[in-house]
Scaffold this motif. Structure first.
Motif, PDB file in Angstrom:
ATOM      1  N   THR A  27       0.792  -1.216  -0.003  1.00 32.82           N
ATOM      2  CA  THR A  27      -0.145  -0.055  -0.119  1.00 32.82           C
ATOM      3  C   THR A  27       0.753   1.378  -0.052  1.00 32.82           C
ATOM      4  OG1 THR A  27      -1.516  -1.352   1.611  1.00 32.82           O
ATOM      5  CG2 THR A  27      -1.892   1.021   1.321  1.00 32.82           C
ATOM      6  N   GLU A  46       9.588   2.871   7.070  1.00 32.08           N
ATOM      7  CA  GLU A  46       9.293   1.481   7.667  1.00 32.08           C
ATOM      8  C   GLU A  46       9.958   0.973   8.737  1.00 32.08           C
ATOM      9  OE1 GLU A  46       6.537  -0.672   6.633  1.00 32.08           O
ATOM     10  OE2 GLU A  46       7.676  -1.848   8.406  1.00 32.08           O
ATOM     11  N   LYS A  47       9.006   0.544   9.869  1.00 30.28           N
ATOM     12  CA  LYS A  47       9.707   0.095  10.984  1.00 30.28           C
ATOM     13  C   LYS A  47      10.357  -1.396  10.846  1.00 30.28           C
ATOM     14  CE  LYS A  47       5.193  -1.308  13.161  1.00 30.28           C
ATOM     15  NZ  LYS A  47       5.309  -2.795  13.378  1.00 30.28           N
ATOM     16  N   ALA A 163       0.213   5.231   6.048  1.00 29.65           N
ATOM     17  CA  ALA A 163       0.065   3.845   5.400  1.00 29.65           C
ATOM     18  C   ALA A 163       0.507   2.991   6.459  1.00 29.65           C
ATOM     19  CB  ALA A 163       0.651   3.455   3.991  1.00 29.65           C
ATOM     20  N   GLY A 165      -1.284   0.962   8.504  1.00 27.77           N
ATOM     21  CA  GLY A 165      -2.424  -0.012   8.848  1.00 27.77           C
ATOM     22  C   GLY A 165      -3.164   0.385   9.962  1.00 27.77           C
ATOM     23  N   SER A 187      -3.810 -13.238  12.853  1.00 24.04           N
ATOM     24  CA  SER A 187      -3.284 -14.718  12.701  1.00 24.04           C
ATOM     25  C   SER A 187      -1.783 -14.799  12.762  1.00 24.04           C
ATOM     26  CB  SER A 187      -3.740 -15.543  11.503  1.00 24.04           C
ATOM     27  OG  SER A 187      -5.232 -15.874  11.472  1.00 24.04           O
ATOM     28  N   VAL A 404      -8.240  -7.023   1.295  1.00 22.84           N
ATOM     29  CA  VAL A 404      -7.332  -7.615   0.595  1.00 22.84           C
ATOM     30  C   VAL A 404      -6.419  -6.789  -0.150  1.00 22.84           C
ATOM     31  CG1 VAL A 404      -8.550  -9.958   0.576  1.00 22.84           C
ATOM     32  CG2 VAL A 404      -8.789  -8.248  -1.305  1.00 22.84           C
ATOM     33  N   LEU A 408      -6.213  -2.833  -1.536  1.00 24.86           N
ATOM     34  CA  LEU A 408      -5.385  -1.903  -0.975  1.00 24.86           C
ATOM     35  C   LEU A 408      -4.328  -1.362  -1.619  1.00 24.86           C
ATOM     36  CD1 LEU A 408      -5.364  -2.961   2.818  1.00 24.86           C
ATOM     37  CD2 LEU A 408      -7.139  -1.439   1.618  1.00 24.86           C
TER      38      LEU A 408
HETATM   39  C1  LIG Z   1      -3.518 -13.669   8.463  1.00 23.79           C
HETATM   40  C2  LIG Z   1      -3.752 -13.026   7.300  1.00 23.79           C
HETATM   41  C3  LIG Z   1      -4.117 -13.510   5.855  1.00 23.79           C
HETATM   42  C4  LIG Z   1      -4.655 -12.599   5.106  1.00 23.79           C
HETATM   43  N1  LIG Z   1      -4.751 -13.399   3.881  1.00 23.79           N
HETATM   44  C5  LIG Z   1      -5.057 -12.508   2.664  1.00 23.79           C
HETATM   45  C6  LIG Z   1      -4.652 -12.946   1.607  1.00 23.79           C
HETATM   46  O1  LIG Z   1      -4.703 -14.350   1.273  1.00 23.79           O
HETATM   47  N2  LIG Z   1      -4.822 -12.020   0.407  1.00 23.79           N
HETATM   48  C7  LIG Z   1      -4.795 -10.725   0.606  1.00 23.79           C
HETATM   49  O2  LIG Z   1      -4.580  -9.875  -0.469  1.00 23.79           O
HETATM   50  N3  LIG Z   1      -5.054 -10.422   1.940  1.00 23.79           N
HETATM   51  C8  LIG Z   1      -4.936 -10.975   2.854  1.00 23.79           C
HETATM   52  N4  LIG Z   1      -4.943 -10.399   4.032  1.00 23.79           N
HETATM   53  C9  LIG Z   1      -5.337  -9.017   4.146  1.00 23.79           C
HETATM   54  C10 LIG Z   1      -4.229  -8.178   3.795  1.00 23.79           C
HETATM   55  O3  LIG Z   1      -3.065  -8.870   3.992  1.00 23.79           O
HETATM   56  C11 LIG Z   1      -4.204  -6.989   4.758  1.00 23.79           C
HETATM   57  O4  LIG Z   1      -5.537  -6.380   5.008  1.00 23.79           O
HETATM   58  C12 LIG Z   1      -3.164  -6.034   4.034  1.00 23.79           C
HETATM   59  O5  LIG Z   1      -1.983  -6.518   3.843  1.00 23.79           O
HETATM   60  C13 LIG Z   1      -3.066  -4.796   4.932  1.00 23.79           C
HETATM   61  O6  LIG Z   1      -2.320  -3.802   4.413  1.00 23.79           O
HETATM   62  P1  LIG Z   1      -1.892  -2.482   4.932  1.00 23.79           P
HETATM   63  O7  LIG Z   1      -0.963  -1.747   4.171  1.00 23.79           O
HETATM   64  O8  LIG Z   1      -3.047  -1.536   5.539  1.00 23.79           O
HETATM   65  O9  LIG Z   1      -1.326  -2.755   6.511  1.00 23.79           O
HETATM   66  P2  LIG Z   1      -0.002  -3.724   6.604  1.00 23.79           P
HETATM   67  O10 LIG Z   1       0.533  -4.804   5.765  1.00 23.79           O
HETATM   68  O11 LIG Z   1      -0.195  -3.817   8.087  1.00 23.79           O
HETATM   69  O12 LIG Z   1       1.465  -2.677   6.537  1.00 23.79           O
HETATM   70  C14 LIG Z   1       1.443  -1.780   7.541  1.00 23.79           C
HETATM   71  C15 LIG Z   1       3.198  -1.189   7.122  1.00 23.79           C
HETATM   72  O13 LIG Z   1       3.451  -0.034   8.219  1.00 23.79           O
HETATM   73  C16 LIG Z   1       4.249  -0.124   8.820  1.00 23.79           C
HETATM   74  N5  LIG Z   1       4.368   0.492  10.064  1.00 23.79           N
HETATM   75  C17 LIG Z   1       3.310   0.545  11.009  1.00 23.79           C
HETATM   76  N6  LIG Z   1       3.353   1.239  11.825  1.00 23.79           N
HETATM   77  C18 LIG Z   1       4.463   1.984  11.744  1.00 23.79           C
HETATM   78  C19 LIG Z   1       5.167   3.056  12.467  1.00 23.79           C
HETATM   79  N7  LIG Z   1       4.726   3.448  13.637  1.00 23.79           N
HETATM   80  N8  LIG Z   1       6.261   3.507  11.928  1.00 23.79           N
HETATM   81  C20 LIG Z   1       6.791   2.906  10.657  1.00 23.79           C
HETATM   82  N9  LIG Z   1       6.242   1.981  10.088  1.00 23.79           N
HETATM   83  C21 LIG Z   1       5.063   1.496  10.363  1.00 23.79           C
HETATM   84  C22 LIG Z   1       4.185  -1.830   9.085  1.00 23.79           C
HETATM   85  O14 LIG Z   1       5.530  -2.259   9.605  1.00 23.79           O
HETATM   86  C23 LIG Z   1       3.807  -2.223   7.976  1.00 23.79           C
HETATM   87  O15 LIG Z   1       4.930  -2.479   6.832  1.00 23.79           O
HETATM   88  C24 LIG Z   1      -4.840 -11.199   5.366  1.00 23.79           C
HETATM   89  C25 LIG Z   1      -4.667 -10.725   6.359  1.00 23.79           C
HETATM   90  C26 LIG Z   1      -3.913 -11.503   7.620  1.00 23.79           C
HETATM   91  C27 LIG Z   1      -3.840 -10.768   8.811  1.00 23.79           C
END
Ligand SMILES: Cc1cc2nc3c(=O)[nH]c(=O)nc-3n(C[C@H](O)[C@H](O)[C@H](O)COP(=O)(O)OP(=O)(O)OC[C@H]3O[C@@H](n4cnc5c(N)ncnc54)[C@H](O)[C@@H]3O)c2cc1C
Length: 449
Positions: A27, A46-47, A163, A165, A187, A404, A408
């Motif tokens: 994302t 990124e942390k 971004a 999460g 999970s 998913v 995103l």
């Molecule tokens: C177990 C599981 C199975 C899933 N299965 C699927 C699947 O099969 N296919 C699919 O498409 N989706 C799947 N999903 C959903 C999907 O993976 C997530 O909803 C999506 O990846 C979330 O993306 P995001 O960018 O919002 O958050 P995240 O992936 O959580 O990314 C947030 C990023 O920000 C960084 N960050 C956070 N706080 C800070 C900070 N304070 N300072 C610096 N960096 C920071 C984190 O380290 C991370 O790299 C699954 C989710 C889970 C948990």
């Protein structure tokens, strides 16, 4: 609660950029890349030790279909498609014929592809760097304070993208937040060696799970690519935790790892006798499905998604089903555009089926894909700020589908282009030409029909 006063301190400005993106899952990376390709100077924080978020640190290696429900028209392209092609070239992708696990990739190789994007697009990357707080000037963000091996410093930028999460920047900006009634549980995924199939798993967990403190819990797993004998397991959940709280997150990580060993122990005892089951890798960050949501100009709702509502400012096309992991009864509910509803409990222990279209008396052709408008990313107050990711403004059903990565990822691209547009037109993000954002996305490779 006891408090202590932190003395004021002068900190150095480590970077001055056009756009600062905090959070480097796909994302955040895709937001950064799209803005950089338009000419912006971008810093990415990124942390973890790598990019990719849940897809890499969390080991979740599946992207869903890029096509409409007929499988005829490609509705998602952009950086998701580009990355799929790159992973294929690197021999790190398996295409399946299931729309629900269309692309299985090697998470370790994805880290390397994302590093390449950073280099190619001259993005300034800080790994092992934690976002700490924001410095404001009225309704504008002046700087983000970061912490890393160099200590504490500030990134000054014209625009900021959250971004993370969980919405760590939104939290500090005190943007109005809410939790859905069901907060999907996390999970702790892991890689394991040894053959399993759903019948075996179902029997082992149902009959013997209690010996190792494992519930008869719905879960899934798949090939960890490109090795047939390594399985990515997302078979268990940690319940009753809110992973944007430090104590809960700590408990969830340790409980998740306990579950991994419990799972392997059971397979060693009751699995195929000729297999040498072993834990190969534990995720380096528990997979968080959901924590908190923040309010924006548009809230995604299940009814609009399932009816395939169209928007002039659409920045996302999708078909992934509504997929809600229950927080209280070891079940999962899937709802599809064609009306099908199925709920599974435990490891194939019980199943219920229905049809939301029939129940609602809806006739006619079901939508072949859904959409989401740019307004879902735009909050009311701060002129140079956008949030994107699983903190999305969405009800339970809409979130179940939108969370998913193929979805995103598209919102990440839209956030990057919107941030660039705000800077380029010298406008608060609330006033940018939204149609121009859509045109720019399309011109940059997004398939916005
Ligand atoms: C177990 C599981 C199975 C899933 N299965 C699927 C699947 O099969 N296919 C699919 O498409 N989706 C799947 N999903 C959903 C999907 O993976 C997530 O909803 C999506 O990846 C979330 O993306 P995001 O960018 O919002 O958050 P995240 O992936 O959580 O990314 C947030 C990023 O920000 C960084 N960050 C956070 N706080 C800070 C900070 N304070 N300072 C610096 N960096 C920071 C984190 O380290 C991370 O790299 C699954 C989710 C889970 C948990």
């Amino acid at each position: 609660m006891e408090y202590i006063v932190e003395p004021q301190k002068k900190i150095k400005v480590s970077e001055q950029a056009d756009i600062c993106v905090v959070g480097g899952s796909c994302t955040g990376v895709f937001a950064a890349v799209r803005a950089a390709r338009l000419g912006a100077k971008v810093v990415l924080i990124e942390k973890q030790n790598c990019l990719g978020g849940t897809a890499t640190s969390g080991l979740v290696n599946v992207w869903h279909s890029l096509y409409d429900t007929d499988g005829q028209n490609q509705i998602i392209a952009g950086l998701t498609f580009e990355t799929i092609e790159r992973l294929q070239q690197a021999g790190a992708l398996k295409c399946t014929d299931s729309v629900n696990s269309a692309y299985q990739f090697n998470s370790q190789e994805l880290k390397i592809e994302l590093d390449r994007y950073i280099k190619e697009n001259k993005i300034k990357l800080y790994l092992h760097t934690y976002y700490s707080t924001l410095l404001l000037d009225g309704n504008r963000i002046k700087a983000a304070v970061i912490e890393n091996k160099d200590g504490r410093s500030a990134i000054k930028a014209d625009f900021f993208i959250d971004a993370t999460g969980d919405g760590d920047l939104c939290r500090d900006l005190e943007i109005e937040s809410y939790r859905n009634k069901t907060v999907q549980p996390p999970s702790a995924c892991f890689l394991m060696k040894g053959r399993v199939d759903s019948n075996l798993l179902s029997q082992v967990i149902r009959e013997h799970g209690h010996e190792e403190g494992l519930e008869d819990d719905w879960g899934w797993g798949c090939n960890a690519v490109c090795s047939d004998d390594i399985r990515m397991s997302a078979d268990n959940h940690v319940f009753n935790v809110m992973c944007n709280r430090a104590d809960d997150l700590t408990f969830a990580e340790t409980e998740g790892r306990r579950q991994m060993r419990a799972f392997i122990n059971l397979l060693k005892k009751y699995g195929y006798s000729d297999e040498r089951y072993a834990l190969v890798a534990a995720c380096s960050h528990i997979g968080i499905r959901e924590t908190v949501h923040y309010k924006t100009l548009y809230r995604a709702e299940e009814k609009d998604l399932l009816s395939g509502k169209r928007y002039p400012t659409a920045v996302l096309n999708g078909t992934y089903r509504i997929d809600i992991h229950h927080s209280d009864n070891m079940g999962i509910t899937f709802k599809y555009l064609d009306g099908t509803v199925t709920t599974y409990y435990g490891k194939n222990t019980r199943q219920e089926s229905g049809n939301w279209r029939t129940e609602a008396g809806i006739t006619g052709e079901p939508a072949k894909y859904y959409q989401l408008p740019l307004e879902v990313l735009i909050q009311e107050k701060y002129e140079n700020f956008i949030m994107v990711g699983r903190m999305l403004n969405a009800d339970e059903g809409a979130f179940g589908a939108l969370r998913v990565m193929v979805n995103l990822n598209q919102l990440g691209e839209a956030a990057g282009v919107a941030a660039y547009t705000a800077i380029d037109s010298n406008m608060p993000v609330q006033k940018i030409d939204r149609l121009k954002v859509c045109e720019t996305l399309k011109a940059g490779g997004s398939a916005l029909i």
